[in-house]
Structure formats: structure tokens, C-alpha cells
Design an enzyme around this catalytic site. Structure first.
Site, PDB file in Angstrom:
ATOM      1  N   LYS A  83       0.934  -1.215   0.019  1.00  0.00           N
ATOM      2  CA  LYS A  83      -0.084   0.112  -0.081  1.00  0.00           C
ATOM      3  C   LYS A  83       0.891   1.473  -0.126  1.00  0.00           C
ATOM      4  CE  LYS A  83      -3.638  -2.316   2.203  1.00  0.00           C
ATOM      5  NZ  LYS A  83      -4.862  -2.506   3.456  1.00  0.00           N
ATOM      6  N   GLN A 137      -4.910  -2.259   9.524  1.00  0.00           N
ATOM      7  CA  GLN A 137      -4.692  -3.447   8.844  1.00  0.00           C
ATOM      8  C   GLN A 137      -5.434  -4.389   9.614  1.00  0.00           C
ATOM      9  OE1 GLN A 137      -3.704  -3.837   5.920  1.00  0.00           O
ATOM     10  NE2 GLN A 137      -4.168  -5.962   5.634  1.00  0.00           N
ATOM     11  N   ASP A 143     -10.949   2.541   4.079  1.00  0.00           N
ATOM     12  CA  ASP A 143     -11.263   1.267   3.780  1.00  0.00           C
ATOM     13  C   ASP A 143     -12.885   1.284   3.455  1.00  0.00           C
ATOM     14  OD1 ASP A 143      -9.454  -0.646   3.573  1.00  0.00           O
ATOM     15  OD2 ASP A 143      -8.964  -0.874   5.540  1.00  0.00           O
TER      16      ASP A 143
HETATM   17  N1  LIG Z   1      -7.940  -2.831   6.543  1.00  0.00           N
HETATM   18  C1  LIG Z   1      -8.068  -3.597   5.789  1.00  0.00           C
HETATM   19  N2  LIG Z   1      -7.629  -5.061   6.097  1.00  0.00           N
HETATM   20  C2  LIG Z   1      -7.632  -6.098   5.092  1.00  0.00           C
HETATM   21  C3  LIG Z   1      -7.950  -5.785   3.930  1.00  0.00           C
HETATM   22  C4  LIG Z   1      -8.521  -4.658   3.486  1.00  0.00           C
HETATM   23  O1  LIG Z   1      -9.314  -4.253   2.307  1.00  0.00           O
HETATM   24  N3  LIG Z   1      -8.458  -3.830   4.674  1.00  0.00           N
HETATM   25  N4  LIG Z   1      -8.129  -6.873   2.983  1.00  0.00           N
HETATM   26  C5  LIG Z   1      -7.441  -7.995   3.266  1.00  0.00           C
HETATM   27  C6  LIG Z   1      -6.010  -8.026   2.567  1.00  0.00           C
HETATM   28  N5  LIG Z   1      -5.659  -7.036   1.865  1.00  0.00           N
HETATM   29  C7  LIG Z   1      -5.816  -5.598   2.426  1.00  0.00           C
HETATM   30  O2  LIG Z   1      -5.223  -5.237   3.195  1.00  0.00           O
HETATM   31  C8  LIG Z   1      -4.834  -7.281   0.573  1.00  0.00           C
HETATM   32  C9  LIG Z   1      -4.680  -8.662   0.276  1.00  0.00           C
HETATM   33  C10 LIG Z   1      -3.772  -8.797  -0.816  1.00  0.00           C
HETATM   34  C11 LIG Z   1      -3.118  -7.838  -1.707  1.00  0.00           C
HETATM   35  C12 LIG Z   1      -2.015  -7.932  -2.630  1.00  0.00           C
HETATM   36  O3  LIG Z   1      -1.600  -7.012  -3.011  1.00  0.00           O
HETATM   37  N6  LIG Z   1      -1.838  -9.425  -2.836  1.00  0.00           N
HETATM   38  C13 LIG Z   1      -0.962  -9.782  -4.136  1.00  0.00           C
HETATM   39  C14 LIG Z   1      -0.008 -10.541  -3.488  1.00  0.00           C
HETATM   40  C15 LIG Z   1       1.086  -9.780  -2.549  1.00  0.00           C
HETATM   41  C16 LIG Z   1       1.910 -10.456  -1.680  1.00  0.00           C
HETATM   42  O4  LIG Z   1       1.904 -11.719  -1.682  1.00  0.00           O
HETATM   43  O5  LIG Z   1       2.700  -9.941  -0.674  1.00  0.00           O
HETATM   44  C17 LIG Z   1      -1.713 -10.238  -5.229  1.00  0.00           C
HETATM   45  O6  LIG Z   1      -2.774 -10.890  -4.937  1.00  0.00           O
HETATM   46  O7  LIG Z   1      -1.055 -10.142  -6.272  1.00  0.00           O
HETATM   47  C18 LIG Z   1      -3.317  -6.574  -1.147  1.00  0.00           C
HETATM   48  C19 LIG Z   1      -4.211  -6.241   0.029  1.00  0.00           C
HETATM   49  C20 LIG Z   1      -7.530  -8.373   4.641  1.00  0.00           C
HETATM   50  N7  LIG Z   1      -7.241  -7.280   5.552  1.00  0.00           N
END
Ligand SMILES: Nc1nc2c(c(=O)[nH]1)N[C@@H](CN(C=O)c1ccc(C(=O)N[C@@H](CCC(=O)O)C(=O)O)cc1)CN2
Length: 305
Positions: free
Chosen positions: A53, A97, A120
Site C-alpha cells: 500500500k 490493517q 477502507d
Molecule cells: N484494513 C484492511 N485489512 C484487510 C483488507 C482490507 O481491505 N483492509 N483486505 C485483506 C488484505 N488486503 C488488504 O489489506 C490485501 C490482500 C492482498 C493484497 C495483494 O496485493 N496481494 C498480492 C500478493 C501480495 C503478496 O503476496 O505480498 C496479489 O494478490 O497479487 C493486497 C491487500 C485483509 N485485510
């Protein structure tokens, strides 16, 4: 058939290009949007998402600040961090988070966030506005990032939503519940079913769907034989299923890889919905900066409360 890829990295790059232009416009007026993140504990996946982020913000010229707290933090410690960002004028919007360490009341923490800074869209006031389908004086409230990222990923690839049957598997607060509301809104007009761990015949629910969105965190739950040929399938959930020989986490999505042979569209995981979630967070922060700038400039249509 081999499914076409719903490429989240490419779509997120397009979104960020648009955002960069809006950030440039704001900076000409002396406004710099700022994201704040609060990370509690030592969950390595959460740490990596938060880093992503901050990276995305830097790419488009949004500044960012982070607060990290230990896993044994109390509710009072976390509320104090939330209050710091609520009062910080350089932070336009911020997130806590999730998930929080066991024993911390998530709802209490989300409610402590100033709804005007809720990047969010998970504060009850903003979720309530989504339920009611109302905006404040024509100003959009922030919406949860993953659901909006999914809608963007589909529409940017020309996947129609109007009149289509969508089965969302998962009823969590960050994805399933708000996604069902957004997809069934006027203007999007999909017909939505929300399935979950207690749905008696999940295969049956998935079979009738033109679009399947899996957000449960159960490895390879969605079977190829459940998929209507040509359907669009989005794989949101991710589960750690072991470690590689080099000690890295081995991850599995909610969708069985065989689905690629039946579906018309498939979002890879990683590389699908995750990058769109992050891009939509930056979009919320930029939109909040635009809104508070217009409000400060005396635009009568932006009544902030
Ligand atoms: N406050 C929040 N917490 C969580 C949220 C949210 O929207 N707000 N959603 C999920 C996790 N999430 C965001 O935070 C999230 C999940 C995955 C990715 C991402 O970029 N994934 C990549 C892989 C990255 C890696 O392996 O490090 C991908 O899919 O290509 C970003 C955000 C739960 N918590």
C-alpha cells in the site's frame, strides 16, 4: 477452453495512471493526499500488504505514514493510534490493517476511525450509507477496496454485470457482504446470491452463476465441475498451505487450477484482485483529498459531517 486472464496488475497500473493525474492537479493547488496505516502484531502477510500500500502511494505521489504496534497492544493503545491519525492534518485517509490480534474488538476499533478519514470504507456510517444506497449531498462515501476493485477489474475487461447472476462465496465484512450490496445497486444491476460455509449445496449455487467470486480462504474449494462454461471466476481468498524449499510461504487460492479449463475469464491469484484492492485504497485517499479541498474552498455541494 482456456480462460482469459483478468489481469489485476495491468488494470491496477491503469487506475494508478489516472490517479497520478488527479494527484498532480491537486498538487498544483497545494494539496498533497496522505495515507496512514496502522499495523498491529507480526503477521507477515499483513506486513507485506501494508508495504504494498505504501509502495502504490509513492508511485502516484501520495505521501504515507505508518504506525506499528506490538501484538500485545491493548484496545486503548490502538485507539490512541487511531486518534493520532484522526487529528493529523497530513493524513487524508487511513486504515487499520485486519485481522487484528486475537482478543481485540475489531468493531470498536473501526468505530473509532473518523468516518471522513475511513479509507477502507469499513466504518459503520459508511457501510450504513452503502446499505441505504445514499450519498451525502451528492458526495460518494468511501467504499470497501476489494469489492470496488473486483467491479473495476470486471468492467475494465468488458465483463457485463447488468442482468447477470453472480454467486459470491463468503460473507465477510471486507469482501462478501459489501460486494453483494454493490453488485445489486441500481446502475450495476446484477442478481446476487451470497453463499457461505453453511450453504447446503455450494456446487448448486456456483453452477447457476455467470460470475463466481470466491472469498473464503479455503484452498481450491471451487471445483471445475461446478463452473458454467464461459463463466467469469474471481479468486480472492488466499491460504498458507506450507513452505517452499527456500522457506517462503506456499500459498493456495480458493479456486482449483482446473477451473481455467472451463471458465471464460479467471483472475490469477496472486496478480488478480490483490493489486486492485491496493489501487482502490489509493483511489479512496485521493477522492477524500479532493473532497476536503473542495469543501475547504467553500463548494456548497460538499457538506462534510
Ligand atoms: N484494513 C484492511 N485489512 C484487510 C483488507 C482490507 O481491505 N483492509 N483486505 C485483506 C488484505 N488486503 C488488504 O489489506 C490485501 C490482500 C492482498 C493484497 C495483494 O496485493 N496481494 C498480492 C500478493 C501480495 C503478496 O503476496 O505480498 C496479489 O494478490 O497479487 C493486497 C491487500 C485483509 N485485510
Amino acid at each position: 477452453m482456456t480462460a482469459r486472464i483478468l489481469d489485476g496488475i495491468a488494470a491496477a497500473a491503469d487506475v494508478k495512471n489516472d490517479l497520478r493525474r488527479r494527484v498532480d492537479d491537486l498538487s498544483r493547488e497545494g494539496v498533497v493526499p496522505g495515507l496512514g496505516t496502522i499495523l498491529i502484531g507480526d503477521n507477515s502477510a499483513s506486513r507485506s500488504y501494508v508495504l504494498g500500500k505504501h509502495r502504490d502511494c509513492a508511485e502516484v505521489g501520495v505521501v504515507s505514514a505508518s504506525i506499528e504496534l506490538p501484538a500485545d497492544s491493548t484496545v486503548d493503545d490502538i485507539e490512541a493510534a487511531v486518534e493520532r491519525f484522526n487529528r493529523d492534518p497530513t493524513v487524508t485517509g487511513f486504515i487499520v490493517q485486519l485481522p487484528l490480534p486475537t482478543g481485540i474488538d475489531e468493531q470498536r476499533i473501526l468505530e473509532a476511525i473518523d468516518p471522513r478519514k475511513d479509507a477502507d470504507g469499513l466504518h459503520p456510517m459508511n457501510l450504513g450509507r452503502l446499505v441505504l444506497g445514499v450519498d451525502r449531498a451528492g458526495v460518494d462515501s468511501p467504499l470497501p477496496c476489494t469489492p470496488v476493485g473486483i467491479v473495476e477489474l470486471l468492467t475494465r475487461n468488458g465483463v457485463e454485470l447488468e442482468g447477470r447472476r453472480v454467486t459470491v462465496v463468503g460473507r465477510g465484512i471486507t469482501v462478501g457482504r459489501p460486494l453483494g450490496l454493490i453488485l445489486s445497486q441500481k446502475g450495476i444491476d446484477a442478481t446476487v446470491s451470497i453463499a457461505h460455509s453453511r450453504t447446503p449445496d455450494l456446487g448448486e449455487e456456483v453452477r447457476r452463476a455467470d460470475i463466481v467470486i470466491a472469498a473464503v480462504g479455503r484452498p481450491h474449494l471451487i471445483r471445475p465441475e461446478w463452473i458454467k462454461p464461459g463463466a467469469a471466476v474471481l479468486d480472492v481468498g488466499v491460504t498458507r498451505v506450507g513452505t517452499t524449499s527456500t522457506g517462503k510461504a506456499r500459498l493456495a487460492g480458493d479456486v482449483d487450477p482446473g477451473v481455467a479449463e472451463v471458465a471464460g475469464w479467471l483472475s490469477p491469484n496472486p496478480g488478480g484482485v490483490g493489486p486492485m484492492t491496493r489501487a482502490m485504497l489509493v483511489a479512496n485517499v485521493v477522492q477524500m483529498a479532493e473532497r476536503s479541498h473542495r469543501s475547504a474552498a467553500g463548494d456548497p455541494h460538499v457538506a462534510l459531517r
